[in-house]
Write a protein that holds these residues in place. Structure first.
Motif, PDB file in Angstrom:
ATOM      1  N   GLU A 366       0.761  -1.347  -0.113  1.00  0.00           N
ATOM      2  CA  GLU A 366       0.029  -0.207   0.055  1.00  0.00           C
ATOM      3  C   GLU A 366       0.958   1.280  -0.070  1.00  0.00           C
ATOM      4  O   GLU A 366       0.453   2.185  -0.421  1.00  0.00           O
ATOM      5  CB  GLU A 366      -0.751   0.096   1.290  1.00  0.00           C
ATOM      6  CG  GLU A 366      -1.938  -1.319   1.230  1.00  0.00           C
ATOM      7  CD  GLU A 366      -2.941  -1.189   2.330  1.00  0.00           C
ATOM      8  OE1 GLU A 366      -2.462  -0.296   3.280  1.00  0.00           O
ATOM      9  OE2 GLU A 366      -3.848  -2.044   2.581  1.00  0.00           O
ATOM     10  N   ASP A 367       1.906   1.221   0.798  1.00  0.00           N
ATOM     11  CA  ASP A 367       2.961   2.549   0.513  1.00  0.00           C
ATOM     12  C   ASP A 367       3.386   2.955  -0.694  1.00  0.00           C
ATOM     13  O   ASP A 367       3.435   3.823  -1.182  1.00  0.00           O
ATOM     14  CB  ASP A 367       3.991   2.071   1.640  1.00  0.00           C
ATOM     15  CG  ASP A 367       3.724   2.120   3.041  1.00  0.00           C
ATOM     16  OD1 ASP A 367       2.664   2.524   3.558  1.00  0.00           O
ATOM     17  OD2 ASP A 367       4.461   1.345   3.635  1.00  0.00           O
ATOM     18  N   GLU A 368       3.531   1.962  -1.486  1.00  0.00           N
ATOM     19  CA  GLU A 368       4.124   2.168  -2.945  1.00  0.00           C
ATOM     20  C   GLU A 368       3.011   2.062  -4.022  1.00  0.00           C
ATOM     21  O   GLU A 368       3.144   2.373  -5.290  1.00  0.00           O
ATOM     22  CB  GLU A 368       5.063   0.685  -3.227  1.00  0.00           C
ATOM     23  CG  GLU A 368       6.431   1.073  -2.226  1.00  0.00           C
ATOM     24  CD  GLU A 368       7.225   2.310  -2.549  1.00  0.00           C
ATOM     25  OE1 GLU A 368       6.848   3.162  -3.365  1.00  0.00           O
ATOM     26  OE2 GLU A 368       7.909   2.458  -1.451  1.00  0.00           O
ATOM     27  N   GLY A 369       1.702   1.780  -3.496  1.00  0.00           N
ATOM     28  CA  GLY A 369       0.790   1.877  -4.687  1.00  0.00           C
ATOM     29  C   GLY A 369       0.516   0.674  -5.388  1.00  0.00           C
ATOM     30  O   GLY A 369       0.114   0.868  -6.490  1.00  0.00           O
ATOM     31  N   ASP A 388      -1.851   9.567  -7.865  1.00  0.00           N
ATOM     32  CA  ASP A 388      -1.658  10.118  -6.593  1.00  0.00           C
ATOM     33  C   ASP A 388      -0.997   9.082  -5.522  1.00  0.00           C
ATOM     34  O   ASP A 388      -1.801   8.072  -5.215  1.00  0.00           O
ATOM     35  CB  ASP A 388      -2.550  10.815  -5.737  1.00  0.00           C
ATOM     36  CG  ASP A 388      -2.682  12.218  -6.629  1.00  0.00           C
ATOM     37  OD1 ASP A 388      -2.013  12.658  -7.341  1.00  0.00           O
ATOM     38  OD2 ASP A 388      -3.969  12.487  -6.525  1.00  0.00           O
ATOM     39  N   ARG A 389       0.265   9.198  -4.939  1.00  0.00           N
ATOM     40  CA  ARG A 389       0.852   8.350  -4.280  1.00  0.00           C
ATOM     41  C   ARG A 389       0.895   9.253  -2.730  1.00  0.00           C
ATOM     42  O   ARG A 389       1.967   9.867  -2.645  1.00  0.00           O
ATOM     43  CB  ARG A 389       2.075   7.712  -4.630  1.00  0.00           C
ATOM     44  CG  ARG A 389       2.585   6.762  -3.680  1.00  0.00           C
ATOM     45  CD  ARG A 389       3.742   5.991  -4.200  1.00  0.00           C
ATOM     46  NE  ARG A 389       5.015   6.701  -3.950  1.00  0.00           N
ATOM     47  CZ  ARG A 389       5.880   6.898  -2.799  1.00  0.00           C
ATOM     48  NH1 ARG A 389       5.675   6.150  -2.193  1.00  0.00           N
ATOM     49  NH2 ARG A 389       6.832   7.712  -3.347  1.00  0.00           N
ATOM     50  N   LEU A 390       0.232   8.673  -1.771  1.00  0.00           N
ATOM     51  CA  LEU A 390       0.393   9.402  -0.574  1.00  0.00           C
ATOM     52  C   LEU A 390       1.909   9.090   0.185  1.00  0.00           C
ATOM     53  O   LEU A 390       2.135   7.680   0.246  1.00  0.00           O
ATOM     54  CB  LEU A 390      -0.711   8.916   0.429  1.00  0.00           C
ATOM     55  CG  LEU A 390      -2.336   9.401  -0.148  1.00  0.00           C
ATOM     56  CD1 LEU A 390      -3.109   8.802   0.974  1.00  0.00           C
ATOM     57  CD2 LEU A 390      -2.272  10.834  -0.369  1.00  0.00           C
ATOM     58  N   LYS A 391       2.346  10.022   0.650  1.00  0.00           N
ATOM     59  CA  LYS A 391       3.657  10.033   1.548  1.00  0.00           C
ATOM     60  C   LYS A 391       3.530  11.061   2.400  1.00  0.00           C
ATOM     61  O   LYS A 391       2.899  11.977   2.647  1.00  0.00           O
ATOM     62  CB  LYS A 391       5.029  10.176   0.587  1.00  0.00           C
ATOM     63  CG  LYS A 391       5.186  11.373  -0.022  1.00  0.00           C
ATOM     64  CD  LYS A 391       6.415  11.705  -0.914  1.00  0.00           C
ATOM     65  CE  LYS A 391       6.615  13.087  -1.267  1.00  0.00           C
ATOM     66  NZ  LYS A 391       7.825  13.199  -1.857  1.00  0.00           N
ATOM     67  N   GLU A 396       2.440  12.479  -4.176  1.00  0.00           N
ATOM     68  CA  GLU A 396       3.207  12.565  -5.272  1.00  0.00           C
ATOM     69  C   GLU A 396       2.787  11.982  -6.387  1.00  0.00           C
ATOM     70  O   GLU A 396       1.930  10.903  -6.210  1.00  0.00           O
ATOM     71  CB  GLU A 396       4.650  11.616  -4.899  1.00  0.00           C
ATOM     72  CG  GLU A 396       5.603  11.487  -5.818  1.00  0.00           C
ATOM     73  CD  GLU A 396       6.805  10.646  -5.619  1.00  0.00           C
ATOM     74  OE1 GLU A 396       7.741  10.779  -6.295  1.00  0.00           O
ATOM     75  OE2 GLU A 396       6.756   9.985  -4.377  1.00  0.00           O
ATOM     76  N   LYS A 397       2.956  12.282  -7.656  1.00  0.00           N
ATOM     77  CA  LYS A 397       2.044  11.915  -8.897  1.00  0.00           C
ATOM     78  C   LYS A 397       3.265  10.681  -9.487  1.00  0.00           C
ATOM     79  O   LYS A 397       4.556  11.030  -9.542  1.00  0.00           O
ATOM     80  CB  LYS A 397       2.119  12.827  -9.779  1.00  0.00           C
ATOM     81  CG  LYS A 397       1.330  14.145  -9.417  1.00  0.00           C
ATOM     82  CD  LYS A 397      -0.110  13.480  -9.483  1.00  0.00           C
ATOM     83  CE  LYS A 397      -0.967  14.770  -9.458  1.00  0.00           C
ATOM     84  NZ  LYS A 397      -2.523  14.248  -9.407  1.00  0.00           N
ATOM     85  N   ILE A 423      -7.546  -1.773 -12.050  1.00  0.00           N
ATOM     86  CA  ILE A 423      -6.439  -1.442 -10.956  1.00  0.00           C
ATOM     87  C   ILE A 423      -5.338  -0.561 -11.852  1.00  0.00           C
ATOM     88  O   ILE A 423      -5.277  -0.562 -13.012  1.00  0.00           O
ATOM     89  CB  ILE A 423      -6.243  -2.910 -10.700  1.00  0.00           C
ATOM     90  CG1 ILE A 423      -5.442  -3.573 -11.866  1.00  0.00           C
ATOM     91  CG2 ILE A 423      -6.900  -3.823  -9.896  1.00  0.00           C
ATOM     92  CD1 ILE A 423      -4.582  -4.817 -11.752  1.00  0.00           C
ATOM     93  N   SER A 424      -4.588  -0.068 -10.946  1.00  0.00           N
ATOM     94  CA  SER A 424      -3.409   0.768 -11.379  1.00  0.00           C
ATOM     95  C   SER A 424      -2.087   0.079 -10.933  1.00  0.00           C
ATOM     96  O   SER A 424      -2.002  -0.103  -9.562  1.00  0.00           O
ATOM     97  CB  SER A 424      -3.550   2.124 -11.306  1.00  0.00           C
ATOM     98  OG  SER A 424      -3.611   2.433  -9.732  1.00  0.00           O
TER      99      SER A 424
END
Length: 689
Positions: A366-369, A388-391, A396-397, A423-424
C-alpha cells in the motif's frame, strides 16, 4: 610507336584535334612508383604505365630569359603586351618568309619584311630595302599562290602588288611594333616558338621564350576518376596509340557506384579488386566467396524491405538475422513474456488492447501503491495515467498503467455477475505476465510486418526456395523492425542461379566490370537467399546508425524512514557511554600497590635453621586459571578488521588482571629466595669450621 621525348615537348607539339592519345611512361624523375600530388589529386607514375590523354587545359605560361636563363611563371590572363623580335636570318623565297606570319591572330597588316635586292614584278620595280607589309595570301585562277603586299611610294601614296610565293631573293623580317597579349601568343603555334621582349619595361631588353603549362586530363588503370597532372612533369614518354587502340582501362567501382550504373549494364560479369577487410557484420556462408580476384555475376540493383530479427539468448547466445520481405516460410505468433509493468506499457503502446495473464503471485504494497496479483488473473491494458501516491507530508504523482482485471471463471460457476475491476500499477512495479493469443493461424512474413512490431513468432513451415532455412528449428524469433536497404543481387559463376543480396551500406569493397561472357545461354530461374545471419556488432551498429536509444525503465521512489523507526533503532543501541565509564573506573595505569605490613621481629637461632612455613596456595577459579586467548595473534584466514572502541577496552581489562596476578605472587617469591640464601650461608660457615 612514336619517338621517345619528354612529356612537355610532346604536349607542346600535340594537335588537340588528334586526342585521345595513349602514352607509355618510359623514364624520368617521377618513375618507379613515385607519387605526384597537385591540388589534392595524387598521380602515381611507374615505368611501363599507360596513360590515355583525353584533354588539355592551359593553366599558365613559363617564361625564360634567353640571356640569363632565369625563368618565371605568368598567368594566362596576364594583361601586359609583348613585342615580337625579328629574326636576323635571310629567307630565300617569299613563301618561307610568309610562313613566319602568325596564324590564328589578326597579324596581317602588321607583318613587314624587306628585300636586299631590287625586285621587278609586273612592270613594277621595287627598290632594295623597301618595306613591304603583308596583307593577305591569295590564290590566282590558275592555282598560283600570291602574297598581296602594300608598299609606301615616294609621293607618300600606298600601292598594292602581288608577289608570287615562289619568288626568290634575299628577304629579311622587319621589326614589328605591334604588341601581343600572352593568350594570343600561346594560341598560335608560330608565335609560341618565337622570341619576344616586354613592352611595359623600358630598360628591360631581355629576350623571352614562352612555354605553355597544360593541365592534362587522362585515364589510368585502376583509377576511379579522371586524373589531372601538369605537363611539366619530368618524365619521358612514347606515343603508343597505334599499338593499343583496343585497350580498355579498368575503372574500379564501389558498391554505391555500381548501384548508380544504368539498368542496361546488368546482368554483367565483374571482378573483385578489393575484398572486404575482416568480417564484422556477416555470419553467412556466401561471405567467404568475396575474395580478391574472384569473379561475380551482378544481376540487378534494387531497394528491398528488410526485417531485423533476433532470437532469445540460449546456449549459442543470441542470433541476429536480416530477412527479406520475399521470405516464403510460414510462422505462428508466439506469446510474449514481460518481466515488469514498464515492459507491458511499451508493448501496449505498440499493440493497443493488449491482453496478458499473470504468471506469478505478488503481494500488495500500500505504501508504494502496488496491488496484489494472483496467478491466472487476466489483465487488459487500458492506458496510462498519473496517480497520486500518498507519502508523509505531501502527495506524489506516479506514472501508472491502468488495467482491467478479471479472474478465471470456472465452468461450474453459474454466477453471471461481472467481477472485473480496474487497477493501477506503477511502471516501476515488477511482475511476470504472458500475452494471451486468440488464434493459432499460420502467417506469412508480410502479413506480420504489416501490423505492429515487435512480435514474437515461431517458424513452422520452411521456405522451400532455400536449400537450408536457418530460421526453421529456432525455438522463438522476435521480429523487431523493418528498414529499407539498397542491395546488389549477386551470384557466383559456378552456381549462377543461387543468388544472394549484397547490402551496400555494410560492405566496403570495389569491383570492375569485365567483358567476359555470362555463364548461360538463356537466363536461368533465380533462387534468392532471403535470410542473412548477422553478427551482434551489426545489431548494435544498426541501432547506432539510426540513432535509436532505449530509455531505461523508471526507478522506484526511495523510501523515507519514519520517525518511529528511527526512535526504535536509537533505543535498541546499547548505552556504550555508561559501560565504558564503568570499565574505565576499574582501570589503573600503574602497578597495583598494596599496603605493606609491619616487618616481623628477628628470629632466634633455633628457628633460624627451620624452614619457613608454607603458605597455602591461592584459590584460583576455573575462569581465572583458564588461559586467555592471545589477542595479538591473528589467524591467517581471518580478514583484517579494524577494532572497535569496545575491543580496546576489553584488552586493557585483561592486561590489568595479568599485572594484578603477577604482583600478588611477589611476597611469596621473596620469602623463598631469603630462605635459600640463609641455607646456603649456614652450609658455607659449617664447612669452614
Amino acid at each position: 610507336m612514336g619517338d621517345l621525348q619528354s612529356l612537355q615537348a610532346f604536349i607542346n607539339c600535340l594537335d588537340q584535334r588528334s586526342l585521345p592519345r595513349i602514352l607509355q611512361v618510359c623514364s624520368g624523375v617521377y618513375f618507379q612508383g613515385s607519387v605526384y600530388e597537385i591540388s589534392g589529386s595524387e598521380v602515381c607514375l611507374s615505368t611501363g604505365d599507360l596513360v590515355k590523354i583525353i584533354g588539355l587545359e592551359l593553366l599558365s605560361v613559363s617564361c625564360e630569359d634567353v640571356n640569363t636563363g632565369d625563368s618565371f611563371v605568368l598567368p594566362i590572363h596576364y594583361t601586359g603586351n609583348f613585342r615580337l623580335v625579328a629574326e636576323d636570318l635571310p629567307y630565300n623565297t617569299v613563301e618561307e618568309l610568309v610562313g613566319l606570319c602568325p596564324v590564328g591572330v589578326d597579324a596581317c597588316g602588321s607583318f613587314t619584311f624587306r628585300s636586299t635586292q631590287e625586285l621587278i614584278v609586273d612592270n613594277f620595280t621595287l627598290a632594295p630595302d623597301e618595306h613591304l607589309t603583308l596583307l593577305s595570301v591569295e590564290v590566282s585562277e590558275d592555282g598560283e599562290r600570291l602574297a598581296r603586299c602594300q608598299v609606301l611610294g615616294h609621293n607618300m601614296a600606298y600601292a598594292e602588288l602581288l608577289l608570287p610565293l615562289s619568288l626568290k631573293g634575299e628577304f629579311y623580317e622587319c621589326e614589328d611594333e605591334r604588341g601581343y597579349f600572352l593568350q594570343e601568343i600561346m594560341s598560335s603555334a608560330r608565335l609560341s616558338c618565337r622570341r619576344f621582349c616586354n613592352t611595359n619595361t623600358k630598360s628591360s631588353g631581355g629576350l623571352l621564350m614562352f612555354s605553355p603549362v597544360y593541365e592534362i586530363s587522362a585515364i589510368m588503370h585502376l583509377r576511379k576518376n579522371i586524373v589531372k597532372f601538369p605537363s611539366t612533369l619530368e618524365v619521358d614518354v612514347q606515343d603508343v596509340t597505334d599499338q593499343f587502340q583496343d585497350l580498355v582501362f579498368i575503372t574500379p567501382l564501389s558498391l554505391p557506384e555500381v548501384v548508380s550504373q544504368p539498368k542496361e549494364s546488368f546482368p554483367t560479369m565483374a571482378e573483385i579488386l578489393e575484398a572486404p577487410e575482416g568480417n564484422q557484420y556477416f555470419s553467412c556462408s556466401w561471405f567467404g566467396g568475396l575474395q580478391k580476384g574472384k569473379s561475380l555475376i551482378l544481376h540487378e540493383c534494387h531497394q528491398k524491405t528488410m526485417i531485423l530479427a533476433s532470437t532469445p539468448k540460449g546456449k549459442k547466445g543470441k542470433q541476429y538475422f536480416m530477412i527479406s520481405d520475399d521470405y516464403g516460410g510460414r510462422m505462428r505468433r508466439r506469446a510474449r513474456e514481460f518481466g515488469s509493468v514498464y515492459e507491458l506499457y511499451l508493448a501496449s503502446s505498440q499493440s493497443p488492447g493488449l491482453k496478458v495473464s499473470v504468471s506469478r503471485d505478488y503481494e500488495a504494497d500500500e505504501d508504494e501503491g502496488m496491488p496484489a496479483l494472483g496467478v491466472g488473473e487476466n489483465l487488459e491494458v487500458l492506458g496510462m495515467s498519473l496517480m497520486d501516491r500518498l507519502k508523509p507530508g505531501a502527495a506524489e504523482k506516479v506514472e501508472s498503467l491502468i488495467c482491467k482485471r478479471t479472474h478465471e471463471v470456472d465452468d461450474d460457476d453459474d454466477d453471471d455477475e461481472d467481477d472485473s475491476e480496474e487497477i493501477s500499477m506503477p511502471l516501476f512495479m515488477a511482475g511476470h505476465f504472458v500475452e494471451k493469443l486468440s488464434d493459432n493461424k499460420k502467417y506469412r512474413l508480410n502479413d506480420l510486418v504489416s501490423g505492429s512490431l515487435p512480435v514474437d513468432v515461431k517458424v513452422v513451415t520452411r521456405d522451400k526456395d532455400l536449400e537450408k532455412d536457418p530460421l526453421m528449428g529456432l525455438p522463438a524469433l522476435k521480429l523487431e523492425e523493418t528498414f529499407t536497404e539498397t542491395t546488389v543481387l549477386t551470384s557466383l559463376p559456378h552456381n549462377p542461379d543461387w543468388c544472394f543480396e549484397l547490402p551496400v551500406r555494410w560492405l566496403q569493397m570495389s569491383v570492375c566490370f569485365t567483358s567476359d561472357d555470362l555463364p548461360w545461354s538463356r537466363p536461368p530461374e533465380l533462387h534468392v537467399e532471403t535470410v542473412t545471419e548477422m553478427t551482434e556488432k551489426f545489431y548494435y551498429e544498426y541501432h547506432k546508425l539510426i540513432g535509436k536509444t532505449e530509455e531505461p525503465p523508471p526507478r522506484p521512489p526511495k523510501r523515507k524512514k519514519s520517525s518511529c523507526d528511527a526512535n526504535k533503532k536509537v533505543q535498541s543501541l546499547p548505552s556504550l557511554g555508561s559501560s565504558v565509564s564503568k570499565q574505565l573506573d576499574k582501570l589503573s595505569l600503574g602497578p597495583k600497590v598494596e599496603k605493606r605490613s609491619v616487618p616481623p621481629p628477628p628470629q632466634d637461632e633455633q628457628t633460624l635453621h627451620q624452614p619457613p612455613p608454607l603458605l597455602p596456595r591461592k584459590s584460583i577459579s576455573l575462569a581465572e586459571s583458564s588461559s586467555m586467548p592471545n589477542m595479538y595473534v591473528k589467524s591467517p584466514r581471518m580478514s583484517h578488521k579494524s577494532g572497535t572502541f569496545t575491543d580496546y577496552i576489553q584488552i586493557l581489562v585483561v592486561l590489568n588482571k595479568m599485572y594484578t596476578l603477577t604482583f600478588s605472587y611477589l611476597p611469596l617469591i621473596k620469602q623463598r629466595r631469603d630462605f635459600l640464601t640463609r641455607i646456603m650461608t649456614t652450609s658455607l660457615s659449617r664447612t669452614h669450621l
